[in-house]
Design a protein around this motif. Structure first.
Motif, short mmCIF file in Angstrom:
data_model
loop_
_atom_site.label_atom_id
_atom_site.label_comp_id
_atom_site.label_asym_id
_atom_site.label_seq_id
_atom_site.Cartn_x
_atom_site.Cartn_y
_atom_site.Cartn_z
N TYR A 37 0.86 -1.18 0.00
CA TYR A 37 0.00 0.00 0.00
C TYR A 37 0.90 1.23 0.00
O TYR A 37 2.09 1.15 0.32
CB TYR A 37 -0.89 0.02 1.24
N ARG A 38 0.31 2.37 -0.33
CA ARG A 38 1.07 3.61 -0.25
C ARG A 38 0.16 4.73 0.24
O ARG A 38 -1.06 4.70 0.05
CB ARG A 38 1.70 3.98 -1.59
N GLN A 39 0.80 5.71 0.84
CA GLN A 39 0.07 6.87 1.32
C GLN A 39 0.88 8.12 1.05
O GLN A 39 2.00 8.27 1.58
CB GLN A 39 -0.25 6.75 2.81
N LYS A 43 -3.37 12.34 1.48
CA LYS A 43 -4.22 11.39 0.77
C LYS A 43 -4.43 10.14 1.61
O LYS A 43 -3.68 9.87 2.55
CB LYS A 43 -3.59 11.02 -0.58
N GLN A 44 -5.45 9.37 1.24
CA GLN A 44 -5.72 8.12 1.93
C GLN A 44 -4.75 7.03 1.49
O GLN A 44 -4.21 7.07 0.37
CB GLN A 44 -7.16 7.68 1.65
N ARG A 45 -4.55 6.08 2.37
CA ARG A 45 -3.73 4.93 2.00
C ARG A 45 -4.45 4.14 0.92
O ARG A 45 -5.66 3.92 1.00
CB ARG A 45 -3.48 4.06 3.23
N GLU A 46 -3.71 3.71 -0.09
CA GLU A 46 -4.32 2.98 -1.19
C GLU A 46 -3.53 1.72 -1.50
O GLU A 46 -2.31 1.66 -1.31
CB GLU A 46 -4.38 3.86 -2.45
N LEU A 47 -4.24 0.72 -2.00
CA LEU A 47 -3.60 -0.53 -2.41
C LEU A 47 -2.83 -0.31 -3.70
O LEU A 47 -3.37 0.23 -4.67
CB LEU A 47 -4.65 -1.62 -2.61
N ALA A 60 -3.12 -2.02 -8.91
CA ALA A 60 -3.85 -0.78 -9.13
C ALA A 60 -3.64 -0.30 -10.57
O ALA A 60 -2.55 -0.43 -11.13
CB ALA A 60 -3.39 0.29 -8.15
N SER A 62 -3.24 2.56 -11.66
CA SER A 62 -2.26 3.64 -11.76
C SER A 62 -0.82 3.14 -11.91
O SER A 62 0.06 3.90 -12.33
CB SER A 62 -2.35 4.55 -10.53
N TYR A 93 5.46 3.78 1.43
CA TYR A 93 4.97 2.47 1.00
C TYR A 93 4.98 1.52 2.19
O TYR A 93 5.99 1.39 2.89
CB TYR A 93 5.85 1.94 -0.13
#
Length: 117
Positions: A37-39, A43-47, A60, A62, A93
């Motif tokens: 995951y990254r943040q 921003k919100q943490r995203e997979l 993802a 992206s 990350y």
């Protein structure tokens, strides 16, 4: 005691590459789906990507075509190969271990990736 220890972050120029590693201990590694995951700031943490013990991968949109997740069950380690890095990939990350039977999830401490010229 469960530990997920990330390494491999750093500063890289746009278009460059980095390989993140996450070494797990204290868990039966093959019982877990591993993920990155990254943040980014504000921003919100995203997979970013995840991989099951059977090597089924989710990525993802992206980062598709640029990032590759893999795992080595013999070393209890999951990797994230990041190519063609962009400034928008800058984030902390985090490594994640999700028990396949829903018996818990664990996080690493995070590693900073900065993409800048």
């Amino acid at each position: 005691q469960v530990q997920l220890v990330e390494s491999g972050g750093g500063l890289v120029q746009p278009g460059g590459s980095l390989r993140l590693s996450c070494a797990a201990s204290g868990i039966f590694f093959s019982f877990y789906t591993m993920g990155w995951y990254r943040q980014a700031p504000g921003k919100q943490r995203e997979l970013v990507a995840s991989i099951t013990n059977g090597n089924s991968v989710a990525t993802a949109d992206s980062v598709k075509g640029r990032f590759t997740i893999s795992r080595d069950n013999a070393k209890n380690t999951v990797y994230l190969q990041m190519n063609s890095l962009k400034p928008e990939d800058t984030a902390v990350y985090y490594c994640n271990a999700l028990h396949n039977g829903g018996f818990g999830t664990y996080w690493g401490q995070g590693t900073q990736v900065t993409v800048s010229s």
